[in-house]
Scaffold this motif. Structure first.
Motif, PDB file in Angstrom:
ATOM      1  N   ARG A  95      20.032 -54.703  14.573  1.00  0.00           N
ATOM      2  CA  ARG A  95      19.353 -55.867  13.979  1.00  0.00           C
ATOM      3  C   ARG A  95      18.211 -55.404  13.088  1.00  0.00           C
ATOM      4  O   ARG A  95      18.001 -55.929  11.984  1.00  0.00           O
ATOM      5  CB  ARG A  95      18.846 -56.786  15.076  1.00  0.00           C
ATOM      6  CG  ARG A  95      18.204 -58.078  14.558  1.00  0.00           C
ATOM      7  CD  ARG A  95      17.899 -59.035  15.701  1.00  0.00           C
ATOM      8  NE  ARG A  95      16.912 -58.487  16.612  1.00  0.00           N
ATOM      9  CZ  ARG A  95      15.592 -58.663  16.456  1.00  0.00           C
ATOM     10  NH1 ARG A  95      15.117 -59.364  15.438  1.00  0.00           N
ATOM     11  NH2 ARG A  95      14.746 -58.142  17.328  1.00  0.00           N
ATOM     12  N   ASN A 120      22.113 -69.222   5.920  1.00  0.00           N
ATOM     13  CA  ASN A 120      23.204 -68.480   6.556  1.00  0.00           C
ATOM     14  C   ASN A 120      22.907 -68.324   8.042  1.00  0.00           C
ATOM     15  O   ASN A 120      22.075 -67.525   8.458  1.00  0.00           O
ATOM     16  CB  ASN A 120      23.366 -67.116   5.891  1.00  0.00           C
ATOM     17  CG  ASN A 120      24.680 -66.466   6.214  1.00  0.00           C
ATOM     18  OD1 ASN A 120      25.169 -66.579   7.342  1.00  0.00           O
ATOM     19  ND2 ASN A 120      25.253 -65.767   5.245  1.00  0.00           N
ATOM     20  N   GLU A 121      23.606 -69.094   8.860  1.00  0.00           N
ATOM     21  CA  GLU A 121      23.306 -69.144  10.298  1.00  0.00           C
ATOM     22  C   GLU A 121      23.448 -67.788  10.966  1.00  0.00           C
ATOM     23  O   GLU A 121      22.702 -67.456  11.903  1.00  0.00           O
ATOM     24  CB  GLU A 121      24.224 -70.157  10.976  1.00  0.00           C
ATOM     25  CG  GLU A 121      23.848 -70.463  12.407  1.00  0.00           C
ATOM     26  CD  GLU A 121      24.661 -71.593  12.991  1.00  0.00           C
ATOM     27  OE1 GLU A 121      24.611 -71.776  14.222  1.00  0.00           O
ATOM     28  OE2 GLU A 121      25.352 -72.294  12.218  1.00  0.00           O
ATOM     29  N   SER A 122      24.372 -66.959  10.508  1.00  0.00           N
ATOM     30  CA  SER A 122      24.597 -65.655  11.136  1.00  0.00           C
ATOM     31  C   SER A 122      23.445 -64.689  10.910  1.00  0.00           C
ATOM     32  O   SER A 122      23.385 -63.628  11.530  1.00  0.00           O
ATOM     33  CB  SER A 122      25.890 -65.045  10.597  1.00  0.00           C
ATOM     34  OG  SER A 122      25.794 -64.797   9.205  1.00  0.00           O
ATOM     35  N   LEU A 123      22.501 -65.048  10.018  1.00  0.00           N
ATOM     36  CA  LEU A 123      21.373 -64.163   9.713  1.00  0.00           C
ATOM     37  C   LEU A 123      20.044 -64.695  10.231  1.00  0.00           C
ATOM     38  O   LEU A 123      18.990 -64.138   9.914  1.00  0.00           O
ATOM     39  CB  LEU A 123      21.285 -63.947   8.190  1.00  0.00           C
ATOM     40  CG  LEU A 123      22.518 -63.321   7.521  1.00  0.00           C
ATOM     41  CD1 LEU A 123      22.312 -63.244   6.018  1.00  0.00           C
ATOM     42  CD2 LEU A 123      22.802 -61.935   8.080  1.00  0.00           C
ATOM     43  N   HIS A 124      20.074 -65.734  11.023  1.00  0.00           N
ATOM     44  CA  HIS A 124      18.821 -66.346  11.480  1.00  0.00           C
ATOM     45  C   HIS A 124      17.964 -65.384  12.308  1.00  0.00           C
ATOM     46  O   HIS A 124      16.725 -65.461  12.265  1.00  0.00           O
ATOM     47  CB  HIS A 124      19.115 -67.610  12.291  1.00  0.00           C
ATOM     48  CG  HIS A 124      19.427 -68.792  11.424  1.00  0.00           C
ATOM     49  ND1 HIS A 124      19.569 -70.069  11.904  1.00  0.00           N
ATOM     50  CD2 HIS A 124      19.616 -68.885  10.071  1.00  0.00           C
ATOM     51  CE1 HIS A 124      19.834 -70.903  10.906  1.00  0.00           C
ATOM     52  NE2 HIS A 124      19.868 -70.195   9.794  1.00  0.00           N
ATOM     53  N   ASN A 142      33.493 -59.901   9.768  1.00  0.00           N
ATOM     54  CA  ASN A 142      33.005 -59.208  10.960  1.00  0.00           C
ATOM     55  C   ASN A 142      31.669 -58.557  10.649  1.00  0.00           C
ATOM     56  O   ASN A 142      31.150 -58.663   9.537  1.00  0.00           O
ATOM     57  CB  ASN A 142      34.026 -58.173  11.442  1.00  0.00           C
ATOM     58  CG  ASN A 142      34.475 -57.252  10.308  1.00  0.00           C
ATOM     59  OD1 ASN A 142      33.661 -56.787   9.506  1.00  0.00           O
ATOM     60  ND2 ASN A 142      35.790 -57.007  10.237  1.00  0.00           N
ATOM     61  N   GLN A 143      31.110 -57.848  11.630  1.00  0.00           N
ATOM     62  CA  GLN A 143      29.803 -57.226  11.473  1.00  0.00           C
ATOM     63  C   GLN A 143      29.830 -56.148  10.396  1.00  0.00           C
ATOM     64  O   GLN A 143      28.892 -56.013   9.617  1.00  0.00           O
ATOM     65  CB  GLN A 143      29.339 -56.620  12.811  1.00  0.00           C
ATOM     66  CG  GLN A 143      27.931 -56.039  12.793  1.00  0.00           C
ATOM     67  CD  GLN A 143      26.855 -57.105  12.670  1.00  0.00           C
ATOM     68  OE1 GLN A 143      27.133 -58.301  12.805  1.00  0.00           O
ATOM     69  NE2 GLN A 143      25.626 -56.688  12.416  1.00  0.00           N
ATOM     70  N   LEU A 170      29.642 -57.809   7.125  1.00  0.00           N
ATOM     71  CA  LEU A 170      28.285 -58.308   6.892  1.00  0.00           C
ATOM     72  C   LEU A 170      27.370 -57.186   6.411  1.00  0.00           C
ATOM     73  O   LEU A 170      26.608 -57.362   5.449  1.00  0.00           O
ATOM     74  CB  LEU A 170      27.735 -58.930   8.178  1.00  0.00           C
ATOM     75  CG  LEU A 170      26.277 -59.414   8.118  1.00  0.00           C
ATOM     76  CD1 LEU A 170      26.123 -60.522   7.083  1.00  0.00           C
ATOM     77  CD2 LEU A 170      25.819 -59.905   9.492  1.00  0.00           C
TER      78      LEU A 170
END
Length: 627
Positions: free
Chosen positions: A485, A534-538, A436-437, A440
């Motif tokens: 972000r 890492n797609e979640s950090l694009h 989860n966030q 992360l």
């Protein structure tokens, strides 16, 4: 000394011809020496065979010429022959039997005997070989002072006995005996005996060969000791680090073939440096040896223990799971806790475990994980008087203690073998399954902190820039999603420094132009090497990649200008510059808030967005007091 292989070197060449007749007169046999148990005709036949002994092909090069008592000995030929048959010998038993063949075939000796001193039993054990290769054993105790062997050994002087009866060996051909001590560097290590009635004429050759034999044995003994010392730790008697690596590699290969598990347990003896300081190095050595002895007593025959470091002992446990290794470690730590050392008390150790292939299939990483687990064990201390035993599967890699331990292992042990701490972090980061966030943010915070820890002058830099960036974003009333972000992107803004050589990153003075060009690559490295996979950090890529762009277009990497630079990257740029100005650097002290803000004002509209600089200065006083 082991003489058991003598018989493997025998080769008899006996011709059994019933029609062939022998007489005792033909071979000079004297009836008074016959054995009543064995028929005299057989004795005659054996003695005849002795005089016809041919070359033993196992030892190569023996002359087929028959030597008899009435022939003159060509000593020049004998010396040449000795050089030929002894050249290249590296086995003690082979050399013994080669010398025996020289003595019997070339010098017409009746038998030869070789014996080395055994300190534990205080005796000399002999292997005696007769002319046809039959072997007998005999033991001479050194407390038998009347025995001529003891006299020769004790005095280091050659003796000559007219009879071999003192050997108490039945069926041995009666003859005079030369007893020659094997001496080297004023030390007698054994005795060589030769049955020879003609000793006066052959004495010098026998003494020469005794000297050669003594030197050969001494060299072999020294070589064995050197070999043992290269594999063994002098203090503990355990294997040393180099041998441990060999054993571990072999066991891992075996585990791969057999599809079994192999565990490593590393013990770190606590407080040795303090004990050495308080009570002297001898006390520390006493404890290390005590731990080594307890471990040797507690492991199985197929386990291997080694002194891994100054106060570290490691064990390789073949065909052992992590739970089984933990059970053994618990037993050993309990045994140690029962050992009370004067002035010190119970012995305590921190313990780490890693298991192939569960922890990793890479040998070096297996060692790293075992050491990391040991460091974590040390940080956790003792509970109920017992150490906390940690397996590599028990801890969260991103835990602050685990991460700090990992960095310590890499820095102290493995930097020289090509394992890069930063690369390992990134690989682990990419393979981490983000739940989860919150997870992360936790992982990213640990990753950024680990990168900052590379340089003592930038510790806490990423977290500080993240706080400043968050504060500026909230001052601008940005949506909560954008604030989070920016906060996360600011944490990772310098993550690309993993690809910058430490000689550049840690340089205590200002960078040269070439070094600065290298440093300027870190935004692209961070965006493309760390975040892109890492797609979640694009959505963080623009922040990391462009936080060094300047408002006037003079920045890097793409020389973006004005509002071409993403707002989040402009915010992080101001926060990054402010923390750099107020922080100590190798070449200057950190600036005051007023001085840092003055520099921001001067650069507003040139390097930074002037609106963002104005807003930041308004909140800077509260941020500065938080340091």
């Amino acid at each position: 000394m082991n003489f058991d292989n003598f018989n493997s070197f025998k080769k008899r060449n006996i011709e059994n011809s019933e029609s062939e007749q022998y007489s005792e007169e033909d071979i000079g046999f004297d009836n008074k020496h016959s054995n009543p148990i064995i028929p005299s005709g057989l004795i005659s036949k054996i003695n005849s065979i002795n005089n016809r002994t041919t070359a033993n092909r196992l030892y190569a090069g023996y002359s087929h010429k028959t030597w008899r008592t009435y022939e003159n000995i060509d000593y020049q030929e004998v010396i040449k022959f000795i050089n030929e048959v002894t050249r290249g010998k590296d086995n003690q038993n082979e050399l013994f039997y080669s010398l025996h063949n020289i003595f019997t075939n070339k010098l017409n000796a009746a038998f030869s005997a070789f014996g080395l001193y055994h300190p534990q039993s205080n005796c000399i054990n002999f292997k005696i070989i007769d002319k046809i290769g039959s072997t007998f054993t005999s033991r001479v105790l050194l407390n038998d002072t009347d025995n001529p062997v003891v006299k020769a050994f004790s005095t280091g002087t050659s003796l000559y006995e007219t009879s071999s009866k003192f050997l108490n060996v039945h069926y041995l051909t009666e003859s005079a005996v030369a007893i020659i001590p094997l001496c080297v560097i004023n030390e007698c290590i054994g005795v060589m005996m030769v049955g020879d009635n003609n000793y006066e004429s052959t004495r010098d050759i026998y003494k020469l060969m005794a000297n050669y034999l003594a030197l050969f044995i001494q060299n072999k003994t020294l070589s064995a000791k050197v070999l043992m010392n290269t594999d063994t730790d002098a203090l503990t008697g355990l294997y040393n680090h180099r041998k441990f690596q060999e054993i571990l590699s072999s066991e891992i290969d075996k585990a791969k073939r057999t599809q079994t598990q192999t565990s490593i347990v590393i013990f770190d003896i606590n407080n040795i440096s303090q004990i050495n300081k308080d009570f002297g190095a001898a006390k520390g050595d006493e404890i290390i040896k005590l731990v080594a002895d307890k471990i040797k007593q507690g492991i199985r025959n197929n386990d291997s223990a080694a002194r891994y470091g100054g106060d570290e002992i490691a064990i390789v446990l073949p065909e052992t799971t992590s739970s089984e290794a933990k059970y053994l470690a618990e037993y050993l730590t309990y045994s140690l806790s029962c050992c009370l050392v004067d002035d010190v008390g119970p012995v305590k150790a921190s313990v780490g475990i890693a298991t192939y292939p569960n922890s990793t299939q890479d040998l070096e990483k297996l060692l790293i994980l075992a050491e990391q687990a040991m460091y974590i064990s040390k940080s956790k201390g003792y509970k109920n008087g017992m150490s906390t035993i940690v397996c590599s599967d028990d801890f969260d890699f991103w835990d602050d203690t685990a991460l700090s331990s990992f960095a310590s292992v890499i820095a102290k042990r493995h930097a020289s073998i090509g394992i890069n701490f930063d690369e390992e972090l990134v690989n682990k980061f990419h393979s981490e399954e983000i739940i989860n966030q919150g997870h992360l943010i936790e992982v990213v915070t640990s990753l950024a902190g680990a990168i900052d820890a590379k340089d003592e002058y930038t510790k806490g830099h990423s977290s500080a820039v993240s706080r400043y960036s968050e504060a500026l974003a909230r001052a601008l009333n940005l949506p909560e999603k954008d604030v989070e972000r920016i906060k996360l992107g600011a944490l990772l803004h310098d993550i690309g420094k993993i690809g910058i050589p430490e000689t550049v990153l840690k340089k205590p003075s200002r960078l040269t132009d070439d070094e600065w060009e290298i440093m300027k690559q870190h935004p692209v490295i961070g965006a493309e090497k760390v975040l892109m996979p890492n797609e979640s950090l694009h959505d963080l890529i623009p922040i990391v990649k462009y936080h060094h762009e300047h408002w006037d277009g003079s920045g890097y990497p793409e020389k973006l200008k004005g509002e071409e630079i993403p707002l989040a990257a402009r915010i992080v740029s101001v926060a990054d510059a402010y923390h750099a100005l107020i922080s100590d650097r190798p070449y200057r002290k950190g600036m005051s808030n007023e001085k840092a803000c003055e520099i921001l004002r001067v650069g507003a509209g040139i390097q930074w967005d002037k609106d963002l600089v104005r807003e930041f200065i308004n909140i800077s006083e509260s941020l500065y007091t938080m340091i």
